[in-house]
Write a protein that holds these residues in place. Structure first.
Motif, PDB file in Angstrom:
ATOM      1  N   MET A   1       0.819  -1.207   0.000  1.00  9.11           N
ATOM      2  CA  MET A   1       0.000   0.000   0.000  1.00  9.11           C
ATOM      3  C   MET A   1       0.854   1.260   0.000  1.00  9.11           C
ATOM      4  O   MET A   1       0.616   2.200  -0.763  1.00  9.11           O
ATOM      5  N   ASN A   2       1.872   1.301   0.856  1.00 11.14           N
ATOM      6  CA  ASN A   2       2.716   2.491   0.931  1.00 11.14           C
ATOM      7  C   ASN A   2       3.506   2.696  -0.353  1.00 11.14           C
ATOM      8  O   ASN A   2       3.663   3.823  -0.824  1.00 11.14           O
ATOM      9  N   GLY A   3       3.985   1.606  -0.955  1.00 10.18           N
ATOM     10  CA  GLY A   3       4.749   1.721  -2.187  1.00 10.18           C
ATOM     11  C   GLY A   3       3.905   2.207  -3.347  1.00 10.18           C
ATOM     12  O   GLY A   3       4.327   3.071  -4.128  1.00 10.18           O
ATOM     13  N   SER A   4       2.697   1.668  -3.487  1.00 14.08           N
ATOM     14  CA  SER A   4       1.825   2.092  -4.583  1.00 14.08           C
ATOM     15  C   SER A   4       1.367   3.535  -4.392  1.00 14.08           C
ATOM     16  O   SER A   4       1.285   4.305  -5.351  1.00 14.08           O
ATOM     17  N   HIS A   5       1.083   3.918  -3.147  1.00 15.94           N
ATOM     18  CA  HIS A   5       0.690   5.301  -2.879  1.00 15.94           C
ATOM     19  C   HIS A   5       1.826   6.251  -3.217  1.00 15.94           C
ATOM     20  O   HIS A   5       1.618   7.321  -3.809  1.00 15.94           O
ATOM     21  N   LEU A   6       3.048   5.869  -2.848  1.00 20.82           N
ATOM     22  CA  LEU A   6       4.221   6.702  -3.137  1.00 20.82           C
ATOM     23  C   LEU A   6       4.427   6.854  -4.644  1.00 20.82           C
ATOM     24  O   LEU A   6       4.696   7.944  -5.150  1.00 20.82           O
ATOM     25  N   ALA A   7       4.278   5.749  -5.386  1.00 22.36           N
ATOM     26  CA  ALA A   7       4.468   5.800  -6.837  1.00 22.36           C
ATOM     27  C   ALA A   7       3.427   6.706  -7.492  1.00 22.36           C
ATOM     28  O   ALA A   7       3.753   7.514  -8.374  1.00 22.36           O
ATOM     29  N   PHE A   8       2.181   6.595  -7.061  1.00 19.60           N
ATOM     30  CA  PHE A   8       1.120   7.403  -7.645  1.00 19.60           C
ATOM     31  C   PHE A   8       1.343   8.886  -7.378  1.00 19.60           C
ATOM     32  O   PHE A   8       1.049   9.733  -8.232  1.00 19.60           O
ATOM     33  N   ARG A   9       1.836   9.223  -6.203  1.00 26.14           N
ATOM     34  CA  ARG A   9       2.043  10.635  -5.873  1.00 26.14           C
ATOM     35  C   ARG A   9       3.268  11.206  -6.575  1.00 26.14           C
ATOM     36  O   ARG A   9       3.292  12.378  -6.950  1.00 26.14           O
ATOM     37  N   LEU A  10       4.296  10.393  -6.743  1.00 31.24           N
ATOM     38  CA  LEU A  10       5.509  10.892  -7.396  1.00 31.24           C
ATOM     39  C   LEU A  10       5.252  11.262  -8.856  1.00 31.24           C
ATOM     40  O   LEU A  10       5.829  12.224  -9.363  1.00 31.24           O
ATOM     41  N   VAL A  11       4.387  10.510  -9.544  1.00 33.21           N
ATOM     42  CA  VAL A  11       4.130  10.841 -10.951  1.00 33.21           C
ATOM     43  C   VAL A  11       3.308  12.119 -11.082  1.00 33.21           C
ATOM     44  O   VAL A  11       3.256  12.714 -12.163  1.00 33.21           O
ATOM     45  N   GLU A  12       2.693  12.565  -9.990  1.00 32.20           N
ATOM     46  CA  GLU A  12       1.906  13.798 -10.053  1.00 32.20           C
ATOM     47  C   GLU A  12       2.791  15.029 -10.208  1.00 32.20           C
ATOM     48  O   GLU A  12       2.373  16.013 -10.824  1.00 32.20           O
ATOM     49  N   VAL A  13       3.984  14.991  -9.637  1.00 36.08           N
ATOM     50  CA  VAL A  13       4.855  16.173  -9.675  1.00 36.08           C
ATOM     51  C   VAL A  13       5.212  16.552 -11.110  1.00 36.08           C
ATOM     52  O   VAL A  13       4.977  17.691 -11.536  1.00 36.08           O
TER      53      VAL A  13
ATOM     54  N   THR B   1       0.819   0.297 -15.432  1.00 38.22           N
ATOM     55  CA  THR B   1       1.265   1.370 -16.340  1.00 38.22           C
ATOM     56  C   THR B   1       0.101   2.251 -16.765  1.00 38.22           C
ATOM     57  O   THR B   1       0.192   3.484 -16.760  1.00 38.22           O
ATOM     58  N   LEU B   2      -1.017   1.617 -17.143  1.00 35.57           N
ATOM     59  CA  LEU B   2      -2.193   2.385 -17.559  1.00 35.57           C
ATOM     60  C   LEU B   2      -2.745   3.216 -16.407  1.00 35.57           C
ATOM     61  O   LEU B   2      -3.181   4.356 -16.600  1.00 35.57           O
ATOM     62  N   ALA B   3      -2.739   2.637 -15.203  1.00 34.52           N
ATOM     63  CA  ALA B   3      -3.226   3.377 -14.044  1.00 34.52           C
ATOM     64  C   ALA B   3      -2.363   4.602 -13.758  1.00 34.52           C
ATOM     65  O   ALA B   3      -2.873   5.684 -13.437  1.00 34.52           O
ATOM     66  N   LEU B   4      -1.045   4.441 -13.896  1.00 33.59           N
ATOM     67  CA  LEU B   4      -0.144   5.573 -13.686  1.00 33.59           C
ATOM     68  C   LEU B   4      -0.348   6.647 -14.757  1.00 33.59           C
ATOM     69  O   LEU B   4      -0.317   7.847 -14.468  1.00 33.59           O
ATOM     70  N   MET B   5      -0.573   6.220 -15.998  1.00 34.93           N
ATOM     71  CA  MET B   5      -0.848   7.191 -17.066  1.00 34.93           C
ATOM     72  C   MET B   5      -2.165   7.915 -16.806  1.00 34.93           C
ATOM     73  O   MET B   5      -2.286   9.124 -17.038  1.00 34.93           O
ATOM     74  N   GLY B   6      -3.157   7.177 -16.318  1.00 31.85           N
ATOM     75  CA  GLY B   6      -4.417   7.817 -15.952  1.00 31.85           C
ATOM     76  C   GLY B   6      -4.232   8.821 -14.841  1.00 31.85           C
ATOM     77  O   GLY B   6      -4.840   9.909 -14.856  1.00 31.85           O
ATOM     78  N   GLN B   7      -3.381   8.482 -13.864  1.00 31.86           N
ATOM     79  CA  GLN B   7      -3.109   9.409 -12.767  1.00 31.86           C
ATOM     80  C   GLN B   7      -2.406  10.664 -13.276  1.00 31.86           C
ATOM     81  O   GLN B   7      -2.694  11.768 -12.814  1.00 31.86           O
ATOM     82  N   ILE B   8      -1.496  10.509 -14.223  1.00 36.62           N
ATOM     83  CA  ILE B   8      -0.812  11.671 -14.810  1.00 36.62           C
ATOM     84  C   ILE B   8      -1.825  12.584 -15.495  1.00 36.62           C
ATOM     85  O   ILE B   8      -1.824  13.807 -15.311  1.00 36.62           O
ATOM     86  N   GLY B   9      -2.700  11.994 -16.316  1.00 34.78           N
ATOM     87  CA  GLY B   9      -3.694  12.796 -17.018  1.00 34.78           C
ATOM     88  C   GLY B   9      -4.648  13.508 -16.087  1.00 34.78           C
ATOM     89  O   GLY B   9      -4.915  14.708 -16.251  1.00 34.78           O
ATOM     90  N   LEU B  10      -5.153  12.799 -15.079  1.00 37.40           N
ATOM     91  CA  LEU B  10      -6.129  13.400 -14.167  1.00 37.40           C
ATOM     92  C   LEU B  10      -5.473  14.429 -13.240  1.00 37.40           C
ATOM     93  O   LEU B  10      -6.104  15.417 -12.867  1.00 37.40           O
ATOM     94  N   SER B  11      -4.215  14.205 -12.860  1.00 39.79           N
ATOM     95  CA  SER B  11      -3.508  15.192 -12.036  1.00 39.79           C
ATOM     96  C   SER B  11      -3.317  16.493 -12.810  1.00 39.79           C
ATOM     97  O   SER B  11      -3.543  17.586 -12.279  1.00 39.79           O
TER      98      SER B  11
END
Length: 532
Positions: A392-404, A450-460
């Motif tokens: 959980m902590n690793g996935s949360h960290l990855a999702f937040r880092l791609v937002e920057v 990968t798709l989830a991270l790309m979605g997070q980038i777009g929505l951020s």
């Protein structure tokens, strides 16, 4: 039906937009003589001098707390592996291992794992008879639960499992209801008492409800505190954006708002680090929220918006603040320039002014739909973190880092392509990746992640652009009301996430499909917005 000349002129005043040399959208108020004079005075006082830098930094710091309060429940309310407490057998045979105890007292599911909410009915047999004949009758847990994790969360302290598992969803819904009420109230509040007092009131809410939540005796009181935190988060977000926008010239607003979003990401990263190192939810909440005590200094540090003071007819106080800003920036405002500021009040609009204007009405409806999609997708993707193949902590960290990089790249995108095109592309990226991921088999974890991270980038990026675009598309007199109205849609989107997630166990593709379709449609609708 005929309208008076005053109503007609007011509608036209709110209705138009003018495009500057850089294709940036400004309301008529921002192009009127009063606003041009105010903007010119801001430039004379220093576009982005020491005063503005300090102000921007001060308004950014509470965003770290906002991020902590917004997603803290993701860690404090995360489900814990559990089974019924069956220590009645230990009274008969005290030297059993955990594996032996579970095998004798817990029924199994079809997949072979132990039931979490059912147990074998206790009997008054000797141990050899229990081993020989086994137990058949089952019942619900009677003596509490045994938790396999060593973390002390809200789930374990208040036993929010089995028949009380719905309390977890209720807590999220109450928090979102607080966001909704904050959106509903803060626009009027900012216009009535000002940006400065609104910010102080929201910081007081942070102190009372945010810090106080660490000491609640029951989960019902915790839910009440979550409602107050929701009001504070939305109220502070809108009021602080308004204060920053009205102290900065247009060319500096984009960088300020994007940087504010980066501070939100910093808060998410702090939350990830704290949650990984602090296993007790009360201590985690206390450590994360105790910095709010130092924000009492904002009573003396934050200024009011000169533009709001002018709108209220208090021009002398506005002049004083502008001169103080110029002094800190080591600049001087010529007295003859200050004299051009008059006591003329800018009309304070209401939602009816927006609805009566065809252009503003269409614009507001599109922006509301965009904010709904962002709330649905951004918060929804965060709730899907437990499904990825890392902890959980690793996935949360990855999702937040791609937002920057996503938020920082939105600056370049808006400068090169403009607001409208950037908003369209960000929403299409977020929507299409969510839609594609709905049809990818779960065993293809690398593609899904990968798709989830790309979605997070777009929505951020869409979230950041929407904050800027929405603030610029509403006239000054309607900015607070307009931002409050569209942020209501964001709250509705978050509520929609919770409702869709309730179906997720039986239909795991439902969320991604709905999010992908709605967000893609939102991106296409943005084509109808004014070019910015």
């Amino acid at each position: 039906m005929e309208t008076s000349l005053e109503e007609d002129s007011r509608t036209k005043e709110f209705d138009g937009v003018i495009f500057g040399a850089s294709d940036q959208v400004f309301s008529r108020y921002e192009d009127s003589s009063t606003e041009v004079t105010y903007t010119y005075i801001l430039q004379t006082a220093g576009e982005f001098g020491c005063f503005q830098r300090i102000l921007v930094a001060l308004t950014f710091i509470p965003n770290i707390l906002s991020a902590f309060f917004m997603l803290g429940g993701t860690f404090m309310l995360k489900m814990q592996p559990h089974h019924c407490n069956t220590d009645w057998l230990l009274a008969i045979q005290p030297n059993l291992t955990m594996s032996q105890l579970f095998n004798l007292t817990l029924p199994r599911k079809k997949d072979g794992s132990f039931e979490e909410c059912r147990m074998y009915t206790p009997v008054q047999w000797d141990f050899d008879s229990i081993v020989k004949y086994g137990l058949n009758d089952t019942q619900d847990c009677q003596n509490g639960w045994f938790y396999l994790s060593h973390e002390w969360s809200l789930i374990t302290e208040f036993d929010l499992v089995c028949n009380k598992a719905s309390e977890r969803l209720r807590a999220y819904c109450i928090f979102v209801a607080g966001l909704f009420c904050g959106s509903l109230l803060v626009g009027t509040l900012c216009d009535r008492i000002g940006r400065y007092k609104s910010i102080l009131l929201m910081l007081m809410f942070y102190a009372v409800f945010g810090l106080g939540a660490a000491f609640v005796p029951t989960f019902s009181i915790y839910q009440m505190f979550q409602f107050g935190i929701g009001i504070a988060i939305m109220g502070y977000t809108i009021s602080s954006i308004s204060l920053v926008i009205e102290w900065l010239v247009s060319s500096r607003r984009v960088h300020a708002i994007v940087l504010a979003q980066c501070f939100l990401v910093l808060g998410h990263l702090v939350l990830s680090v704290l949650s990984a190192s602090i296993p007790h939810w009360r201590l985690l909440h206390l450590v994360g929220s105790i910095p709010v005590i130092f924000l009492v200094s904002y009573i003396w540090l934050l200024p009011e918006s000169p533009l709001w003071l002018m709108m209220r007819g208090n021009v002398e106080k506005a002049k004083f603040l502008l001169c103080r800003a110029a002094s800190i920036n080591k600049r001087i405002i010529p007295p003859e320039l200050l004299q051009k500021l008059t006591n003329e009040k800018i009309h304070q609009g209401t939602i009816m002014d927006i609805l009566k204007s065809p252009n503003l009405r269409r614009r507001t409806l599109i922006l509301s739909y965009v904010w709904l999609c962002i709330g649905l997708g951004y918060v929804g993707l965060s709730s899907q973190l437990h499904k990825f193949p890392i902890n959980m902590n690793g996935s949360h960290l990855a999702f937040r880092l791609v937002e920057v990089p996503a938020r920082l790249c939105s600056i370049i995108s808006m400068e090169k392509l403009g607001r409208r095109k950037s908003q369209v592309l960000a929403l299409l990226l977020g929507g299409l990746t969510c839609l594609y991921s709905a049809f990818i088999p779960e065993d293809l974890t690398s593609i899904t992640t990968t798709l989830a991270l790309m979605g997070q980038i777009g929505l951020s990026a869409a979230f950041t652009i929407a904050c800027i675009f929405s603030a610029e598309l509403f006239p000054t007199g309607l900015r607070q009301v307009g931002l409050s109205f569209v942020s209501l849609s964001y709250s509705i989107g978050v509520i929609g996430t919770l409702l869709i997630e309730s179906l997720d166990h039986d239909h795991p593709e439902t969320f991604m499909t709905v999010c992908g379709i709605m967000t893609t449609v939102g991106g296409l609708l943005c084509i109808l917005l004014p070019k910015g």
